[in-house]
Design an enzyme around this catalytic site. Structure first.
Site, PDB file in Angstrom:
ATOM      1  N   ARG A  35       5.276   6.350 -12.624  1.00 57.16           N
ATOM      2  CA  ARG A  35       3.848   6.250 -12.933  1.00 57.16           C
ATOM      3  C   ARG A  35       3.354   7.463 -13.718  1.00 57.16           C
ATOM      4  NH1 ARG A  35       1.521   3.056  -7.554  1.00 57.16           N
ATOM      5  NH2 ARG A  35       1.794   1.019  -8.519  1.00 57.16           N
ATOM      6  N   LYS A  52       2.547  -5.364   2.267  1.00 61.65           N
ATOM      7  CA  LYS A  52       1.086  -5.559   2.265  1.00 61.65           C
ATOM      8  C   LYS A  52       0.774  -7.041   2.482  1.00 61.65           C
ATOM      9  CE  LYS A  52       0.474  -1.854  -1.045  1.00 61.65           C
ATOM     10  NZ  LYS A  52       0.650  -1.809  -2.504  1.00 61.65           N
ATOM     11  N   GLY A  92       4.731  -0.672  -7.128  1.00 60.03           N
ATOM     12  CA  GLY A  92       5.207   0.704  -6.995  1.00 60.03           C
ATOM     13  C   GLY A  92       6.569   0.773  -6.317  1.00 60.03           C
ATOM     14  N   GLY A 117      -0.245  -5.377  -6.942  1.00 60.77           N
ATOM     15  CA  GLY A 117      -1.364  -6.274  -6.666  1.00 60.77           C
ATOM     16  C   GLY A 117      -2.007  -6.812  -7.941  1.00 60.77           C
TER      17      GLY A 117
HETATM   18  P1  ADP Z   1       5.108  -2.928  -3.841  1.00 61.39           P
HETATM   19  O1  ADP Z   1       4.712  -1.471  -3.789  1.00 61.39           O
HETATM   20  O2  ADP Z   1       6.310  -3.149  -4.686  1.00 61.39           O
HETATM   21  O3  ADP Z   1       3.958  -3.827  -4.195  1.00 61.39           O
HETATM   22  P2  ADP Z   1       4.755  -3.162  -0.978  1.00 61.39           P
HETATM   23  O4  ADP Z   1       4.017  -1.874  -1.000  1.00 61.39           O
HETATM   24  O5  ADP Z   1       4.024  -4.388  -0.607  1.00 61.39           O
HETATM   25  O6  ADP Z   1       5.552  -3.375  -2.359  1.00 61.39           O
HETATM   26  O7  ADP Z   1       5.957  -3.080   0.077  1.00 61.39           O
HETATM   27  C1  ADP Z   1       6.961  -2.109   0.000  1.00 61.39           C
HETATM   28  C2  ADP Z   1       7.411  -1.714   1.378  1.00 61.39           C
HETATM   29  O8  ADP Z   1       7.767  -2.853   2.139  1.00 61.39           O
HETATM   30  C3  ADP Z   1       8.634  -0.828   1.366  1.00 61.39           C
HETATM   31  O9  ADP Z   1       8.276   0.460   1.818  1.00 61.39           O
HETATM   32  C4  ADP Z   1       9.605  -1.512   2.330  1.00 61.39           C
HETATM   33  O10 ADP Z   1      10.251  -0.611   3.206  1.00 61.39           O
HETATM   34  C5  ADP Z   1       8.691  -2.427   3.108  1.00 61.39           C
HETATM   35  N1  ADP Z   1       9.398  -3.578   3.694  1.00 61.39           N
HETATM   36  C6  ADP Z   1      10.148  -4.498   3.078  1.00 61.39           C
HETATM   37  N2  ADP Z   1      10.673  -5.360   3.960  1.00 61.39           N
HETATM   38  C7  ADP Z   1      10.258  -4.986   5.190  1.00 61.39           C
HETATM   39  C8  ADP Z   1      10.459  -5.467   6.519  1.00 61.39           C
HETATM   40  N3  ADP Z   1      11.222  -6.521   6.764  1.00 61.39           N
HETATM   41  N4  ADP Z   1       9.865  -4.806   7.537  1.00 61.39           N
HETATM   42  C9  ADP Z   1       9.086  -3.724   7.285  1.00 61.39           C
HETATM   43  N5  ADP Z   1       8.848  -3.222   6.054  1.00 61.39           N
HETATM   44  C10 ADP Z   1       9.422  -3.842   5.022  1.00 61.39           C
HETATM   45 MG    MG Z   2       3.771  -0.295  -2.300  1.00 62.78          MG
END
Ligand code: ADP
Ligand code: MG
Length: 404
Positions: free
Chosen positions: A37, A198, A355, A378
């Site tokens: 970023r 999320k 991210g 998002g």
């Molecule tokens: P992004 O930033 O790509 O939009 P999110 O912030 O929604 O993605 O989610 C990322 C997080 O989700 C990571 O830190 C990962 O460890 C967590 N995660 C993925 N699968 C699981 C799970 N089964 N249980 C808990 N956390 C999870």
């Molecule tokens: Mg994230």
């Protein structure tokens, strides 16, 4: 979507330019673990500095909820950013008021200052006009280069854009142009993969997404809520139990719209994230009370890869497991490598965003193989779902400025 771009900004010499960037980088123990970023913001900062502007960077970090939280300061960003930029970046302890004003006033043409976390003020997320005016007081122009925050109508992403001549930065422009190019009229079958943590924010978007996709694979923490809705026991897994009804609703909408839903058929569990903790592959009915679902299982991964092989376009947001802690990176890395290989062979158009998703692709060494990698999670999903992004809408050419 139409928006004003920097080539329409006119003379910039000695102008104070407020630039909204996304510096919400992943950090561990005060150190940046992925600087994508920061790098994404460099072209806009350099262009403005080269044209003699005084560049004041606005950004948020984490969720301080309108209060000053020292661990959520942007100060740790200053040195890495200075290094990447090749010039010293000044820092102001506040994004508004005397501190901010003096930091911006002290800048020479071409100088850059980073202002403290905008979310230290409650007016930011509330999009309070008074707070937006305080921000605008330190700028002659406003540039939004934070596509990933454009789905939020906050003071620094939306409010201030109505108070100053406002333009999209180069990264924002690139995001919008690339998304339109690859996904505007997507080649089908179009597959989505949505995972991550999320849950509540993503679930709502899935209702619209399933009307646009031919198939949707759900993974990560998000999948647990769906498994729960299907009667799985999920032990101590991360899930929003109250949202099981929403998950069932999404299954319904998907069915009506002929969108195939792919849920995990097996999962990888452990009772802790400690290194060396024993892991087990579990199926429906096998997860024990003290176990947490932390990744997709091998059969689920194989299904995903097989499905990718007859998919034309992929959009992906959200890791499929706790990829930060091996071996729970297998689902994410395996899927990433398969998508990357298919893209290299020109059999797949692949777009990934988020991210943590981008951090995972970088860790797997395949980000460069994707057709396009968006810095946004998002915002990228909302764009895909056809929602209006307030931060982009505020950059429309027809917008009439109320100044003074
Ligand atoms: P992004 O930033 O790509 O939009 P999110 O912030 O929604 O993605 O989610 C990322 C997080 O989700 C990571 O830190 C990962 O460890 C967590 N995660 C993925 N699968 C699981 C799970 N089964 N249980 C808990 N956390 C999870
Ligand atoms: Mg994230």
């Amino acid at each position: 979507m139409t928006f004003r771009t920097l080539d329409q900004a006119g003379a910039l010499s000695a102008k104070r330019v407020l630039v909204r960037v996304d510096f919400n980088v992943p950090m561990q123990d005060g150190r940046i673990t992925d600087d994508t970023r920061l790098r994404a913001a460099l072209p806009t900062i350099r262009l403005l500095a080269e044209r003699g502007a005084k560049v004041a960077l606005l950004a948020h970090f984490d969720r301080p909820k309108g209060k000053r939280v020292p661990t959520m300061s942007l100060r740790p960003i200053v040195d890495p950013l200075s290094g990447l930029l090749g010039q010293t970046v000044a820092f102001a302890d506040d994004c508004v008021g005397a501190e901010a004003k003096s930091a911006v006033d002290r800048l020479k043409p071409g100088g850059v200052a980073l202002l403290e976390n905008v979310r230290f003020h409650a007016g930011e997320e509330a999009n309070e006009p008074a707070f937006a005016r305080e921000l605008a007081a330190n700028g002659d122009l406003y540039v939004n280069d934070a596509f990933s925050a454009a789905h939020r109508a906050h003071a620094s992403t939306e409010g201030v854009a109505h108070l100053l001549p406002a333009y999209a930065g180069l990264a924002m422009q690139r995001e919008l142009e690339q998304l339109e190019r690859v996904l505007g009229k997507p080649r089908r079958p179009l597959m989505g993969i949505v995972g991550g943590a999320k849950i509540s924010t993503k679930l709502d978007l899935l209702k619209t997404l399933v009307t646009r996709l031919d198939r949707l694979a759900i993974g990560g923490g998000l999948a647990n809520t769906f498994l729960l809705a299907q009667g799985w026991a999920i032990g101590a897994s991360h899930a929003e139990k109250a949202m099981a009804q929403t998950a069932r609703e999404i299954e319904h909408i998907a069915k009506r719209n002929h969108c195939e839903l792919l849920l995990p058929t097996d999962v990888l569990v452990a009772t802790s994230l400690e290194p060396g903790a024993p892991t087990f592959v579990r199926r429906h009915g096998e997860v024990r009370d003290d176990e947490r679902i932390l990744d997709a299982g091998p059969e689920t991964l194989a299904t995903l890869i097989r499905t990718l092989n007859n998919t034309e376009t992929l959009i992906w947001n959200g890791p499929l497991g706790v990829f930060e802690t091996p071996p729970f990176d297998r689902g994410t890395v395996g899927t990433a490598k398969a998508a990357a290989a298919l893209t290299r062979e020109a059999k797949l158009l692949s777009v990934a965003g988020g991210g943590d998703t981008v951090a995972a692709l970088n860790a797997a060494g395949v980000a460069g193989d994707f057709t396009f990698v968006s810095a946004a999670g998002g915002a990228f999903l909302e764009w895909m779902a056809g929602k209006i992004l307030p931060g982009v809408a505020a950059l429309e050419p027809t917008e009439v400025k109320v100044t003074g």
